[in-house]
Design an enzyme around this catalytic site. Structure first.
Site, PDB file in Angstrom:
ATOM      1  N   ASP A 283     -22.595  -8.048 -11.234  1.00  0.00           N
ATOM      2  CA  ASP A 283     -23.249  -9.354 -11.114  1.00  0.00           C
ATOM      3  C   ASP A 283     -24.153  -9.566 -12.324  1.00  0.00           C
ATOM      4  OD1 ASP A 283     -24.691 -11.626 -10.404  1.00  0.00           O
ATOM      5  OD2 ASP A 283     -25.192 -10.914  -8.389  1.00  0.00           O
TER       6      ASP A 283
ATOM      7  N   HIS B 166     -21.093 -12.005  -9.402  1.00  0.00           N
ATOM      8  CA  HIS B 166     -21.954 -12.598  -8.379  1.00  0.00           C
ATOM      9  C   HIS B 166     -21.145 -12.995  -7.141  1.00  0.00           C
ATOM     10  CE1 HIS B 166     -25.676 -14.400  -7.044  1.00  0.00           C
ATOM     11  NE2 HIS B 166     -25.119 -15.572  -6.894  1.00  0.00           N
TER      12      HIS B 166
ATOM     13  N   SER C 144     -27.765 -14.737  -2.780  1.00  0.00           N
ATOM     14  CA  SER C 144     -28.124 -15.631  -3.871  1.00  0.00           C
ATOM     15  C   SER C 144     -29.297 -16.530  -3.456  1.00  0.00           C
ATOM     16  CB  SER C 144     -26.888 -16.448  -4.269  1.00  0.00           C
ATOM     17  OG  SER C 144     -27.069 -17.081  -5.492  1.00  0.00           O
TER      18      SER C 144
END
Lengths: 394, 394
Positions: A320, A353, A156
């Site tokens: 995600d 995610h 991320s």
């Protein structure tokens, strides 16, 4: 191996504090004259100093990535992946994990003292960008005598730091592992961040960021921000499987918790709002929004990576929707166009995610296999890399 | 046709106010002893009273669906679709649009006087469900002398009312048009609603819903709620095309608006928070969460529609991620299983959930063609429906 043995083998060292007196010029135009970084290490640095791995944290993360400190009920945030025999194997690698500048877990940030005023930095702490963090991390590497990382790894926002390492310090990184990331935020990503910021900044307890002086904190705003975040971290399907439309009790036709998902979000939001600093959350969302390395190259991401020398591993997760697999493929395609060595794996996962933080057999195997060929040679390791025995430094 | 001519042809009548003294028992267990509904009509009711169309509004909607009132700068919320020659053709149909109970635009709701106390209802207004609304709409139909609707039409929350009409009043609806809707919310849908509610309820100006008495309103909370909503109404792609990462001005490295999307969301949120009642917003999100007609049939949606007699048109939009096409197909599949007459169209659209409010050639054609065969016969119109001449009532 028992828990205690495992902890011993992990060789958790720290948290340590490194102080830097060389001014750091930031992208926003301000300069940090003095700053401190808090970090931990796991494993042992080898004699050649070629087995160092830098782990970069995401929004809400900190330096405590693995193992337990005394009294901890939970291990560090990436303990599933960092440890002896794990995908980031501390029997082979010396892993460094720091709290980024602007953080709220010990490194210089809004809740630290500003030496110029003798007061807390608060909202006067300068806005950070991903390149600012990477420059500060390079100073930490200098401090630790690490010339070149065997790998820099992050998910991320952490994956944005990895990309930036490959762009700004091409000769100091042998392998870049970019997980569940993106080359830049979409308008929708920015929109979620903006709502989170508005939630914090419109909380009357925010006091323009000077809540410390009012002996309060914008708990409601930070709670809302985290609740919004959590929705984007989980896939719709995972949320459905985990909570569905299950009722906590009978319908009460009121605003107390009725559905399990409400209970979960309130709980997560409350926990976070009691432990995280709002000014840090604000500036980290801004660092996400600002990240756009191709901006300096007329939007040409391939040109942006032109000088990178490392091997790349890009990992995405099928469910995600915060940073979709398509965003990871943008990075892959740019790297292919730039003629770089890149591997790409899209992991089938129902967890959205969040998957980058969770255990998953294929994910672990991919990471481990890629890292089995990772050791920081002094220069480009394409040709004299010893695949049979990674411990024999080339 | 000039604007004035078009307005004349629309034959906008109202807003009218209908008062009801027969008590309405609600799903929550409370009873409304007396209530009023505000509504408008467009077009003309034919002699056979067979051309009435009920339009049901969504979250944030009201009775003003088409045309202009004196001083209006903007027409009603579905003006693109309701009017002479438009997809819901007021040259043929007598269209009724009401403000639902619990609304804040004139119908009995939190911002109306509770006759029992002589004070505003405020947070003591009972929680509403979609079936409650449909029962009140049936009373309005009685009041207007309409035994059977040629069609009941609605998008999103409006589409839930349409489904409920087909289930609860099978002999009073000839055609059901369910647009961009779902048979029940997902955990993620509920999660977004919950964050919106928390934003409103944690605003210190909310005063447990008694903000009227404090001469204030929870503007910040309502603004946040609307900003969150807006993110879910637009597709990621539409948001990207409309705003991208465009900067409003140069990066200022601060918390003022930097990206266009931030400006848009703040503007939309502010506008809404100045015009909508927070208690109404809260109860409408709850009505969304509660909607689950199959709950009374062990989750069997086909069995839920067993008694429905109307023709169904289900419309979804390809880029709608709030209520995806897959959710519409759940309705379609249940109707097929229940052996009902159902048409389904998935419209290719880049506009996300918002598409149901926007003009689109195929969408308009589909609506218009389906409605060309719609006229309320006194009973099931399968066999004696006159396809060649809809104006000749059967």
């Amino acid at each position: 191996m028992t828990h205690t043995d495992s902890q011993t083998a992990l060789n958790l060292s720290g948290p340590h504090r490194a102080a830097f007196d060389e001014p750091l010029a930031l992208a926003c135009g301000q300069t940090l004259e003095h700053y401190e970084l808090v970090y931990e290490t796991y494993g042992t640095l080898n004699e050649q100093r070629s087995n160092a791995v830098l782990v970069c944290h995401a929004l809400g993360g900190n330096h405590h990535a693995a193992g337990f400190h005394e009294g901890d009920r939970k291990p560090g945030w990436w303990d599933k992946h960092i440890g002896p025999g794990k995908s980031i194997d501390t029997d082979r690698f010396f892993v460094i994990s720091l709290n980024n500048l602007g953080g709220c877990h010990g490194s210089t940030g809004p809740n630290a003292i500003n030496p110029a005023t003798g007061k807390l930095w608060g909202p006067e702490f300068p806005m950070m960008t991903v390149p600012d963090w990477v420059h500060s991390q390079a100073r930490l590497a200098d401090h630790l005598g690490i010339e070149r990382f065997a790998a820099v790894i992050g998910g991320s926002l952490g994956g944005m730091q990895v990309q930036t390492w490959a762009i700004l310090y091409p000769d100091r990184i042998a392998n870049a592992i970019v997980i569940a990331s993106t080359p830049r935020l979409s308008a929708q990503n920015i929109a979620f961040n903006e709502v989170a910021r508005q939630a914090i900044r419109s909380d009357p307890d925010f006091h323009e960021g000077w809540y410390y002086q009012h002996d309060t904190r914008p708990r409601h705003g930070l709670k809302l921000a985290r609740m919004i975040g959590h929705i984007t971290y989980l896939s719709e399907a995972a949320m459905g499987r985990k909570f569905g439309r299950d009722l906590r009790s009978a319908l009460n036709f009121g605003y107390d918790v009725e559905f399990e998902i409400e209970s979960y979000l309130r709980y997560q939001g409350n926990n976070f709002s009691n432990s995280f600093d709002a000014n840090t959350y604000l500036l980290m969302t801004k660092a996400l929004d600002y990240f756009d390395p191709a901006r300096d190259h007329n939007g040409d991401l391939a040109a942006t990576f032109a000088k990178s020398q490392c091997r790349f591993l890009i990992i995405s997760f099928s469910s995600d929707w915060r940073f979709t697999p398509a965003r990871s493929r943008e990075i892959v395609e740019a790297l292919v166009e730039a003629d770089k060595r890149v591997s790409y794996v899209n992991i089938e996962s129902p967890h959205g995610h969040d998957a980058f933080l969770l255990p998953d057999e294929r994910y672990e195997t991919v990471l481990k296999n890629f890292l089995s060929h990772a050791m920081a040679a002094p220069s480009d390791d394409t040709h004299h890399h010893n695949r049979g025995n990674d411990h024999a430094a080339s």
